[in-house]
Design an enzyme around this catalytic site. Structure first.
Site, PDB file in Angstrom:
ATOM      1  N   GLY A  11       0.822  -1.213   0.041  1.00 53.36           N
ATOM      2  CA  GLY A  11       0.265  -0.004   0.021  1.00 53.36           C
ATOM      3  C   GLY A  11       0.800   1.128   0.090  1.00 53.36           C
ATOM      4  NE  ARG A  21      13.644  16.745  -2.300  1.00 51.97           N
ATOM      5  CZ  ARG A  21      14.091  17.180  -1.209  1.00 51.97           C
ATOM      6  NH1 ARG A  21      14.135  16.745   0.060  1.00 51.97           N
ATOM      7  NH2 ARG A  21      14.726  18.429  -1.063  1.00 51.97           N
ATOM      8  NE  ARG A  72      -1.853  -4.870  -1.082  1.00 46.18           N
ATOM      9  CZ  ARG A  72      -1.626  -4.224  -0.010  1.00 46.18           C
ATOM     10  NH1 ARG A  72      -0.324  -4.580   0.634  1.00 46.18           N
ATOM     11  NH2 ARG A  72      -2.268  -3.126   0.416  1.00 46.18           N
ATOM     12  N   GLY A 102       6.053  -2.547   3.802  1.00 45.50           N
ATOM     13  CA  GLY A 102       5.846  -3.261   5.233  1.00 45.50           C
ATOM     14  C   GLY A 102       6.514  -4.622   5.438  1.00 45.50           C
ATOM     15  CG  ASP A 103       5.277  -7.248   8.517  1.00 46.70           C
ATOM     16  OD1 ASP A 103       4.620  -7.154   7.495  1.00 46.70           O
ATOM     17  OD2 ASP A 103       4.897  -7.592   9.572  1.00 46.70           O
ATOM     18  CB  THR A 126       2.687   0.516   6.112  1.00 47.87           C
ATOM     19  OG1 THR A 126       1.278   0.340   6.424  1.00 47.87           O
ATOM     20  CG2 THR A 126       3.748   0.375   7.300  1.00 47.87           C
ATOM     21  CB  ILE A 127      -1.434   4.669   6.318  1.00 51.61           C
ATOM     22  CG1 ILE A 127      -2.212   3.508   6.115  1.00 51.61           C
ATOM     23  CG2 ILE A 127      -1.022   5.575   5.332  1.00 51.61           C
ATOM     24  CD1 ILE A 127      -3.642   3.928   5.447  1.00 51.61           C
ATOM     25  CG  ASP A 128      -2.382  -0.793   8.230  1.00 52.56           C
ATOM     26  OD1 ASP A 128      -3.083   0.371   7.859  1.00 52.56           O
ATOM     27  OD2 ASP A 128      -2.260  -1.386   7.484  1.00 52.56           O
ATOM     28  CG  ASP A 130       1.116  -3.105  10.418  1.00 53.04           C
ATOM     29  OD1 ASP A 130       1.999  -2.609   9.655  1.00 53.04           O
ATOM     30  OD2 ASP A 130       0.439  -3.971   9.842  1.00 53.04           O
ATOM     31  NE  ARG A 155     -15.726  16.397  17.920  1.00 56.06           N
ATOM     32  CZ  ARG A 155     -15.978  15.302  18.822  1.00 56.06           C
ATOM     33  NH1 ARG A 155     -17.130  15.237  19.425  1.00 56.06           N
ATOM     34  NH2 ARG A 155     -15.252  14.188  19.200  1.00 56.06           N
ATOM     35  NE  ARG A 172      -7.774  -5.746   4.420  1.00 56.39           N
ATOM     36  CZ  ARG A 172      -7.080  -5.599   3.079  1.00 56.39           C
ATOM     37  NH1 ARG A 172      -6.077  -6.418   2.763  1.00 56.39           N
ATOM     38  NH2 ARG A 172      -7.642  -4.860   2.142  1.00 56.39           N
ATOM     39  N   GLY A 186     -11.166  13.089  19.881  1.00 54.52           N
ATOM     40  CA  GLY A 186     -11.976  13.276  20.992  1.00 54.52           C
ATOM     41  C   GLY A 186     -13.270  12.263  20.815  1.00 54.52           C
ATOM     42  CE  LYS A 214     -19.577  13.721  23.221  1.00 58.80           C
ATOM     43  NZ  LYS A 214     -18.352  13.038  23.777  1.00 58.80           N
TER      44      LYS A 214
END
Ligand code: F6P
Length: 323
Positions: A11, A21, A72, A102-103, A126-128, A130, A155, A172, A186, A214
């Site tokens: 990803g 760069r 991938r 990633g890994d 990776t944005i995850d 992990d 919100r 995931r 929040g 609330k």
């Protein structure tokens, strides 16, 4: 080493361009050439690459995605395919490889080193967030900021109309984005894949805060949450609470966009250090960020290590502060 290859895999993540760069320009300062394989290991297998010099990586530090493409590549699991790719690479005078991903991507890189003695280095992207061995994979920071901005927008309407929102974020198998987004946004609740969330507990908190008057309620759900994502959670909760609700899935919006300053800095440092490590004759390492410092982590540890656990302290804090 006269020439190196670089590729992005899996990803995409904001900041990958900044890492490419930095790697290209660090290599160039050492009179090492660099090629960028197109679409990750797919380009590596096909021998398709771009020559990257200082100018080829101009004006990309601020751009999301990866300008050399990513994919991938299941064929890469085949040892024969890997051997042919390395043969082709060596024939082109390319003597080492930097893999940003990633890994799973690092397992591929490590196979090249083990089977063919190819010098390899990894940069976690990776944005995850992990990947074992780093606190901050490239892209995570930006993805969280994108999700928090979306929640801030939601919100406003939640407060105006009294509607409850279930916001699904990516992850995931990792709750990192969800957890950090919930705390920074929040949220009234957060559900992550790694922890078994007690829906009854979430319902209790929502009932209490509704009783207290609330109006805005945001529940953040990681896509891989065990209850089955935001639609499933909304169904479970909505059936038991007399309150209007909507579901929002942020999806791939979180994968794109301008990288934050932090992601650009981590990417720049990592790209530079990956080249320096290879140029110094080291191999089989990933540049990880640990306690704010960049370090070389053995790829053998990275691929053997468990995915980092979510910070459960943050999970509890998000709940305590939800009001
Ligand atoms: O990049 C990681 C990730 O965004 C996960 O959070 C998500 O589950 C997955 O990739 C989606 O990937 P794809 O676009 O290949 O389905």
């Amino acid at each position: 080493m006269k020439r190196l290859g670089i590729l992005t895999s899996g990803g995409d993540a904001p900041g990958m361009n900044a890492a490419i760069r930095a790697a290209v320009r660090t290599a160039s300062a050492r009179e090492i050439g660099m090629v960028g394989y197109i679409d990750g290991f797919a380009g590596f297998v096909a021998g398709e690459y771009l020559e990257l010099d200082d100018r080829a990586v101009g004006n990309i530090i601020q751009r999301g995605g990866t300008f050399i493409g990513t994919s991938r590549c299941p064929e890469f699991l085949d040892a024969g395919v890997r051997a042919a790719a390395v043969h082709q690479m060596r024939a082109a005078g390319i003597g080492g490889l930097i893999v940003i991903g990633g890994d799973g991507s690092f397992r591929g890189a490590r196979a090249l080193e083990q089977e063919h003695g190819l010098p390899v280095a990894g940069i976690p992207g990776t944005i995850d967030n992990d990947v074992y061995g780093t606190d901050e994979a490239i892209g995570f920071h930006t993805a969280v900021n994108t999700a928090v901005l979306a929640i801030d927008h939601v919100r406003d309407t939640s407060e105006s109309t009294g509607t409850m929102f279930f916001v699904e974020v990516m992850g995931r198998t990792s709750g990192a984005i969800a957890l950090h987004t919930a705390l920074a946004g929040g949220a009234a609740g957060v559900l992550v894949p790694e922890a078994h969330e007690d829906i009854a507990h979430l319902l209790d908190r929502l009932h209490t805060s509704i009783e207290r008057g609330k109006r805005s309620h945001i529940v953040v759900v990681a896509e891989g949450d065990r209850a089955g994502g935001a639609f499933a959670v909304a169904e479970l909760v909505g059936r038991q609470i007399d309150h209007p609700f909507r579901v929002i899935v942020l999806g791939h919006i979180q994968r794109g966009g301008r990288p934050t300053a932090r992601d650009r800095i981590v990417a720049s440092v990592s790209g530079a250090l990956a080249v320096e490590g290879l140029a110094a004759g080291r191999s089989g390492f990933m540049i990880g960020m640990q306690g704010g410092r960049a370090v070389e982590v053995p790829l053998s540890d990275v691929v053997a290590g468990a995915h980092p656990e979510p910070e459960y302290g943050l999970l509890q804090l998000a709940q305590t502060l939800s009001g």
